[in-house]
Design an enzyme around this catalytic site. Structure first.
Site, PDB file in Angstrom:
ATOM      1  N   GLY A 221       1.058  -1.641  -0.265  1.00 37.32           N
ATOM      2  CA  GLY A 221      -0.009   0.085  -0.134  1.00 37.32           C
ATOM      3  C   GLY A 221       1.059   1.218   0.095  1.00 37.32           C
ATOM      4  O   GLY A 221       0.599   2.426   0.247  1.00 37.32           O
ATOM      5  N   GLU A 439       1.563 -36.491   1.594  1.00 34.81           N
ATOM      6  CA  GLU A 439       1.015 -35.574   2.683  1.00 34.81           C
ATOM      7  C   GLU A 439       0.391 -35.537   4.284  1.00 34.81           C
ATOM      8  O   GLU A 439       0.377 -35.293   5.257  1.00 34.81           O
ATOM      9  CB  GLU A 439      -0.507 -34.603   1.625  1.00 34.81           C
ATOM     10  CG  GLU A 439      -0.011 -34.289   0.317  1.00 34.81           C
ATOM     11  CD  GLU A 439       0.846 -33.090   1.053  1.00 34.81           C
ATOM     12  OE1 GLU A 439       0.592 -32.570   1.695  1.00 34.81           O
ATOM     13  OE2 GLU A 439       1.134 -32.489  -0.815  1.00 34.81           O
TER      14      GLU A 439
END
Length: 634
Positions: A221, A439
């Site tokens: 930003g 996983e």
């Protein structure tokens, strides 16, 4: 009733009419020149009346054209004529009759000469035709000169600044539109107060900073904050990118810098904002090529304008960059960029504020928990969070909803962080089984190691470039990492490879990303953070971040060949120890590994809570908190 015929024409219509007229004149000039050049016939020479009669007697006249007393014609064969002491061959001729001779036409017809007649043109018509090309050329020249001097929109106005001027009435961005950067806003408030009331500071002898440099990663930003400063201060705002200064022609960049500051002086007090200033502010003397460096000349002019002999009162220069390490030191000294404001990745509170800003005008369901979403998005920038909000709105629209639900935000977060689901990707059953155990190894190691971050989700649905993914959910934002935590992270990363070797007694390419991350983490532990007993508490990482080729190409190595070999050995040792630890944890709990992997094959996606429930109700009655595995000590 208003007479519309007396109303002034809008400026846009007048500009349009003027443009059409200019183009018509240019096209007419081009057609005239083309026609003039296309008449590349034999030139016409003036002859005497006696010469004409002589050639007529020889039957050498092909055709004549009467224009009053003026005659133009063509000989059958070229005739040698004496003009100004030179003999020339004449094919086309012209002459003026000295008197009226009605019998001349009969004589021409008797000799078979083609006779034509036209009305004699008025003298001013001929003058107009002869002068028209010159008038058009002069007009075109004046038009181009005006364009060169006509300011920013001119065709040749290369040296004019391309800054976009934003007046106070054209900007609606204020600090209310900025969240997650409270410290930066507080720092910039002083700049705003000075622009609003300069005498408050000059009365006591204070000097306001001339330059403010906004530093931070992409998407945090910086540009938005600069626009908010302009909106709060209610002063003119000149916005320009660093790449806008550099042009093909030499000297254009420096000229644009001068023009930008001259324009700012006429609008002071004001703000000049240069986005991505590293495009022109890089260190001098680091070019790889020879010759004149246009970028360095632009930088020199910028340095002079910011703090040279001439003072620019009331002008504050703001700039933004995510590469402060390559900026020239002269640009960063006091008197130029006095303030350096770091805009880092937002914390959990800042992320929640950013989400509230972006969802302020969106229809949200009552079940939406922005605080929960903020907690599950560590390390994301404001731009990433804006993307999540937009993706959530898209998900809600595709599902035919009128309000955005928590489910939409969850799907949007997974898409932004993990990538798009690729359910159409064809995977063999064997590859799917390997992925499930890979996983499951990551997930089970995360559950077995005390002090690990909680598991958020485990999935074997292909996303992006990966066939599966295990995501962790940190309970809090960390700024300092302990050695035990980092070693646990290494064990997490090696859990997938360890599971494959234990179950299939084979190694696959599925662990490539894990090995890359583990190797990088281990190397940083050795050379940057002094976490190796053999190397000791020394810093050997000469450079961090992206390479700046002009500077880093000639930099000497920070370590010797022997030290480099020791670093490689320590990195290898840390990774191997993590691999052995992961194997030990999984082999001691092999039944739980099979349990989680089989459930993944069945459901494809498991949450952290589902894995906890699965392990509590599995073949072992122990809970995840009482699995009985010793803590790993580095």
């Amino acid at each position: 009733m208003t007479d519309k015929t007396n109303l002034p024409k809008p400026p846009g219509i007048l500009r349009g009419i003027r443009s059409v007229l200019i183009w018509l004149i240019i096209i007419g000039l081009a057609l005239f020149v083309a026609q003039y050049l296309s008449t590349g016939r034999t030139p016409t020479f003036p002859i005497d009346y006696s010469q004409f009669l002589n050639e007529l007697k020889k039957n050498n006249v092909s055709s004549v054209n009467f224009k009053g007393k003026n005659i133009e014609g063509e000989f059958i064969s070229p005739t040698n004529l004496l003009q100004e002491g030179h003999t020339i061959q004449v094919k086309r001729f012209k002459l003026r009759l000295p008197f009226d001779n009605p019998a001349l036409v009969d004589s021409l017809a008797a000799r078979g000469v083609a006779v034509k007649a036209e009305e004699e043109s008025i003298w001013w018509q001929g003058l107009l035709i002869n002068m028209l090309p010159w008038v058009l050329i002069i007009f075109l020249w004046l038009f181009l000169i005006r364009q060169m001097q006509g300011g920013q929109k001119g065709v040749f106005s290369f040296s004019k600044s391309r800054a976009r001027k934003i007046t106070p009435d054209k900007t609606s961005v204020t600090f209310d539109n900025v969240a997650g950067a409270d410290e930066a806003k507080a720092e910039l408030q002083e700049i705003i107060d000075f622009l609003r009331d300069p005498k408050k500071y000059t009365r006591i002898g204070a000097r306001i900073p001339k330059g403010v440099l906004l530093l931070g990663p992409p998407g945090t930003g910086k540009t938005l904050l600069a626009r908010a400063v302009a909106g709060e201060a209610k002063v003119p705002f000149f916005s320009m990118s660093g790449s806008d200064f550099v042009e093909l022609f030499v000297g254009i960049g420096a000229a644009r810098v001068r023009d930008l500051f001259n324009e700012a002086k006429h609008n002071a007090p004001c703000i000049i904002f240069i986005d991505e200033i590293d495009a022109v502010g890089r260190q001098r003397g680091t070019g790889l090529g020879g010759g004149h460096d246009e970028r360095e000349q632009t930088l020199n002019q910028l340095l002079v304008e910011m703090d040279g002999f001439d003072t620019n009162e009331g002008i504050i220069v703001m700039a933004a960059t995510n590469r402060p390490d390559i900026l020239d030191p002269a640009l960063l000294r006091p008197g130029r960029f006095d303030r350096r404001i770091v805009i880092d990745m937002p914390d959990a509170k800042g992320r929640e504020g950013i989400l509230r800003v972006h969802t302020k005008n969106l229809p949200l369901d009552d079940d939406v928990d922005l605080k929960r979403i903020a907690q599950t998005t560590p390390g994301l920038s404001g731009a990433d969070l804006e993307s999540i909000v937009n993706e959530a709105a898209l998900f809600a629209a595709k599902r035919g909803k009128k309000r955005i639900s928590q489910e939409d935000f969850e799907s949007a977060r997974d898409k932004v962080i993990m990538g798009v689901e690729r359910r159409s990707l064809v995977i063999t059953p064997e590859e799917k089984r390997i992925t499930a155990y890979h996983e499951a190894g990551h997930a089970l190691v995360g559950k077995l190691l005390p002090g690990s971050d909680p598991i958020h989700r485990v999935s074997i649905i292909p996303r992006g470039l990966s066939l599966g993914l295990t995501s962790f959910l940190p309970e809090k934002d960390r700024r300092i990492y302990s050695k035990s935590y980092l070693m646990g992270k290494l064990v997490h990363l090696m859990g997938g490879r360890a599971s494959e070797e234990l179950v299939f007694n084979e190694q696959t390419t599925g662990a490539a990303s894990d090995l890359e991350q583990a190797s990088e983490l281990a190397r940083n532990m050795v050379i940057s953070w002094g976490m190796s007993e053999k190397i000791g508490p020394v810093h050997l990482a000469e450079r961090q971040g992206a390479i700046f080729l002009g500077r880093d190409l000639i930099r000497n190595r920070a370590e010797s060949e022997k030290m480099a070999e020791m670093i490689d050995d320590e990195v290898k040792r840390l990774v191997n120890e993590a691999m052995e630890k992961a194997k030990q944890l999984l082999s001691d709990n092999l039944d739980k590994l099979h349990l989680v992997a089989n459930k993944l094959l069945e459901k494809e996606t498991l949450t952290g809570e589902e894995i906890d429930d699965l392990l509590r109700g599995g073949s072992s009655a122990q809970t995840t908190e009482n699995l009985g595995n010793p803590q790993y000590h580095a």
